[in-house]
Scaffold this motif. Structure first.
Motif, PDB file in Angstrom:
ATOM      1  N   LEU A  29       6.429   2.559  -7.462  1.00 61.75           N
ATOM      2  CA  LEU A  29       4.445   1.877  -7.691  1.00 61.75           C
ATOM      3  C   LEU A  29       3.956   2.762  -8.878  1.00 61.75           C
ATOM      4  O   LEU A  29       3.250   1.912  -9.355  1.00 61.75           O
ATOM      5  N   TYR A  30       4.320   4.298  -9.576  1.00 62.95           N
ATOM      6  CA  TYR A  30       3.665   5.040 -10.439  1.00 62.95           C
ATOM      7  C   TYR A  30       3.907   4.499 -11.620  1.00 62.95           C
ATOM      8  O   TYR A  30       2.511   4.221 -12.617  1.00 62.95           O
ATOM      9  N   THR A  31       5.229   3.438 -11.921  1.00 65.08           N
ATOM     10  CA  THR A  31       4.649   2.729 -13.162  1.00 65.08           C
ATOM     11  C   THR A  31       4.129   1.512 -13.459  1.00 65.08           C
ATOM     12  O   THR A  31       4.014   1.341 -14.544  1.00 65.08           O
ATOM     13  N   LYS A  32       4.092   1.017 -11.932  1.00 60.90           N
ATOM     14  CA  LYS A  32       3.483  -0.255 -12.104  1.00 60.90           C
ATOM     15  C   LYS A  32       2.163  -0.213 -11.801  1.00 60.90           C
ATOM     16  O   LYS A  32       1.321  -0.631 -13.829  1.00 60.90           O
ATOM     17  N   TYR A  33       1.665   1.270 -11.151  1.00 61.94           N
ATOM     18  CA  TYR A  33       0.179   0.801 -11.354  1.00 61.94           C
ATOM     19  C   TYR A  33      -0.420   2.014 -11.645  1.00 61.94           C
ATOM     20  O   TYR A  33      -1.540   1.994 -11.725  1.00 61.94           O
ATOM     21  N   GLY A  34       0.147   2.962 -12.179  1.00 60.77           N
ATOM     22  CA  GLY A  34      -0.390   4.247 -12.425  1.00 60.77           C
ATOM     23  C   GLY A  34      -1.056   4.132 -13.877  1.00 60.77           C
ATOM     24  O   GLY A  34      -1.136   2.866 -14.969  1.00 60.77           O
ATOM     25  N   ARG A  35      -2.242   4.592 -14.365  1.00 59.82           N
ATOM     26  CA  ARG A  35      -2.828   4.723 -15.723  1.00 59.82           C
ATOM     27  C   ARG A  35      -2.514   5.248 -16.319  1.00 59.82           C
ATOM     28  O   ARG A  35      -2.516   4.570 -17.677  1.00 59.82           O
TER      29      ARG A  35
END
Length: 66
Positions: A29-35
């Motif tokens: 999730l962090y790699t997909k939606y992280g800024r």
């Protein structure tokens, strides 16, 4: 050794599996939606996920007697 599966080993296996999958989901999730890309968080998540998933698999195999 006896052929009776250990309850504490099974509990640790399920606990480690949940922690490992949660860490893996956080990484995805962090790699997909992280800024911004944080290398430190990615490395920590990869290490935690791989360690906990490896120990979970190890404990499941020990509990099955393999």
């Amino acid at each position: 050794m006896s052929d009776i599966p250990s309850l504490s080993l099974a509990v640790f296996a399920w606990l480690f599996l949940v922690i490992g999958l949660t860490s893996l989901a956080i990484l995805i999730l962090y790699t997909k939606y992280g800024r911004e890309i944080s290398v430190r968080l990615s490395i920590i998540s990869i290490v935690i996920a791989s360690l906990f998933l490896a120990f979970a698999i190890h404990f499941f195999l020990l509990n099955m007697g393999i």
